[in-house]
Scaffold this active site. Structure first.
Site, PDB file in Angstrom:
ATOM      1  CD  GLU A 128      14.713  -9.894 -18.006  1.00 45.94           C
ATOM      2  OE1 GLU A 128      15.687  -9.762 -18.762  1.00 45.94           O
ATOM      3  OE2 GLU A 128      14.038 -10.950 -17.953  1.00 45.94           O
ATOM      4  CE  LYS A 154       8.605 -18.886 -32.522  1.00 48.28           C
ATOM      5  NZ  LYS A 154       8.131 -17.589 -33.063  1.00 48.28           N
ATOM      6  N   PRO A 155      11.789 -17.365 -36.179  1.00 50.93           N
ATOM      7  CG  PRO A 155      11.148 -16.040 -38.006  1.00 50.93           C
ATOM      8  CD  PRO A 155      11.233 -17.475 -37.527  1.00 50.93           C
ATOM      9  CG  ASN A 193      16.670  -9.074 -27.216  1.00 55.62           C
ATOM     10  OD1 ASN A 193      16.647 -10.135 -27.833  1.00 55.62           O
ATOM     11  ND2 ASN A 193      17.211  -8.970 -26.015  1.00 55.62           N
ATOM     12  CD  GLU A 247      20.841 -15.099 -23.333  1.00 49.74           C
ATOM     13  OE1 GLU A 247      20.256 -14.533 -22.371  1.00 49.74           O
ATOM     14  OE2 GLU A 247      20.920 -14.618 -24.464  1.00 49.74           O
ATOM     15  CG  LEU A 248      16.437 -19.209 -19.973  1.00 45.70           C
ATOM     16  CD1 LEU A 248      15.989 -20.189 -18.899  1.00 45.70           C
ATOM     17  CD2 LEU A 248      15.546 -19.296 -21.194  1.00 45.70           C
ATOM     18  CB  CYS A 296      19.200 -10.999 -22.078  1.00 47.65           C
ATOM     19  SG  CYS A 296      20.631 -11.239 -23.146  1.00 47.65           S
ATOM     20  CB  SER A 319      10.637 -15.189 -20.938  1.00 45.03           C
ATOM     21  OG  SER A 319       9.811 -16.283 -21.294  1.00 45.03           O
TER      22      SER A 319
END
Length: 470
Positions: A370, A166-167, A143, A241-242, A275, A220
């Protein structure tokens, strides 16, 4: 980009037109192993590079980033789906983040401590310094790949570490370009490497390797939990960061017009795939109808379409599967008793802005489900106490907000809401580059921001001069 062993390929598409932008080879586990071995060597070279030199290189990169803003912003918009203005804006935010990390690295000082504070050590002098951790793995979400690349790679490089990035599979192209610009600016190729590959093989290998000193992941909660377990086996530092199901709370004494505008801006940012977006609208019953009416009225004026075309407000989601999932979540909520008051239609990867009313606190969308799309569930409350309980009634706690003209009530909310950032009279999509961004509960571990991450990605060494103070 690390040379990939041709095995699988990744097709990157513009989801508005379904056209393939580019096809790239997907990295393999063998590629990941080689990248980490190269990074171990690169970490030694970069750590030995003087701070002022690292800063010069990063500032040269920022200059080239801004010079290529339009090209990079269009590429990001095309592969990601966010509207062009947001793509261009994300490139500029990344430039600011790299600049701030570079500048902060010049102030990453230690201490000089006379040890006469402890009996028997009167003649000793302790000097502390911060040293890089070594090799960092940065795993990026789809995102905000560029902004989060800056948060992870900018911090790692400024602190003197090597990093393997890793994109995301859906939109890796802009990240590959940024790594090329960093190499051109003077960062050695084994100090920053990019591995476009699939999470189940490349990501899993990177996060479980003993060659990794720290892992920084945004994504996630389910994947983050797995990464945390993998990193623990090697005692790698893990920063997560989830997920989130953030609330925007509107009291009857709040500015309703402003609250509606912030709710829309926050939920339509990146087409609802943020997020910390306001995923739950918790509105006092006395102003519920007014809020709902204004929300629908303003959403009805928003244009869904090609993200590269002028006048578009909402572009496609990152892929068709993501849009189908959001559509299923809407149907699930309606089956639980909610009313579809506006929108709700899907066309391929496009999802209309959707308003759900009659949402109750027991529904999944009001608690822990979510929704990563432009969906606005409205939940009513009677008293301030009940409103705060609804806000906290979730396993998550990233950002939250409250609209009220009563500052005592606002401060109470700020103290009692379980979230990393609580905005008073502002939306939840709020992340100053200096902020300690991160969540409570299952929204993550650690904090990310230019005032904090450098300390996270370094370690303290103490050098003691024994007997020098006689």
């Amino acid at each position: 980009m690390t040379q990939a062993t041709v095995n699988k390929v990744i097709e990157v598409r513009n989801m508005a037109t379904m056209e393939i932008i580019e096809t790239i080879p997907a990295a393999t586990v063998e590629d990941a192993k080689r990248a980490l071995e190269n990074a171990r060597e690169g970490a030694k070279v970069w750590a030995a590079t003087p701070t002022y030199k690292r800063v010069e290189i990063l500032e040269n990169f920022v200059k080239s980033l801004r010079e290529n803003n339009e090209e990079l912003g269009k590429l990001l918009s095309a592969e990601n789906g966010k509207i062009l203005a947001q793509g261009l804006g994300e490139i500029e935010v990344a430039a600011k983040i790299f600049t701030e990390f570079a500048q902060e690295s010049k102030r990453l000082f230690g201490q000089t401590i006379p040890l006469d504070i402890q009996e028997g050590l009167e003649s000793d002098l302790m000097i502390t310094k911060r040293e890089p951790l070594g090799v960092i793995v940065g795993i990026l979400p789809f995102n905000f790949p560029v902004e989060l690349f800056a948060q992870k790679a900018g911090a790692a490089l400024a602190a003197g570490n090597a990093i393997v990035v890793k994109p995301p599979e859906d939109d890796p192209l802009t990240i590959i370009k940024l790594v090329e610009l960093l190499h051109n600016a003077g960062v050695p190729k084994n100090v920053i490497q990019v591995l476009p590959g699939y999470g189940e093989d490349v990501g899993a290998y990177l996060t479980s390797s003993p060659l990794v000193d720290a892992i920084s992941f945004t994504g996630s909660t389910e994947t983050g939990t797995s990464i945390y377990q993998s990193g623990a086996k090697n005692l790698s530092r893990v920063f997560l960061e989830l997920g989130a199901n953030d609330a925007l709370m509107v009291c009857e004494d709040g500015d309703i017009e402003m609250a509606v505008d912030h709710a829309i801006d926050g939920r339509l940012l990146a087409n609802g795939q943020v997020c910390c977006a306001n995923k739950r609208l918790i509105v006092q019953s006395s102003v519920y109808e007014e809020f709902k009416t204004k929300l629908i009225e303003k959403l009805s004026q928003k244009k869904v379409g090609n993200q590269l075309e002028e006048g578009t407000d909402v572009g496609p989601l990152v892929n068709v599967e993501a849009a189908i999932h959001v559509e299923e979540q809407i149907k699930h909520t309606v089956n639980q008793g909610a009313k579809l008051a506006f929108g709700g239609k899907r066309n391929e990867a496009f999802m209309e802005p959707t308003v759900l009313t009659n949402v109750t606190k027991d529904m999944d969308i009001a608690k822990d489900m979510e929704v990563f799309g432009p969906v606005f569930p409205i939940i009513s409350f009677e008293t301030f106490e009940e409103g705060i309980e609804l806000v906290n009634n979730t396993i998550y706690g990233l950002n939250s907000s409250i609209f009220t003209s009563d500052m005592n009530k606002a401060i109470q909310a700020g103290n009692r809401i379980q979230a990393g950032i609580v905005s008073l009279n502002g939306g939840t999509c709020y992340r100053p580059v200096c902020s300690a961004f991160g969540g409570y509960k299952k929204s993550g571990i650690g904090r990310e921001g230019t005032n904090y991450t450098l300390e996270e990605l370094t370690q303290i060494k103490s050098i003691v001069l024994r007997g020098v103070m006689n």
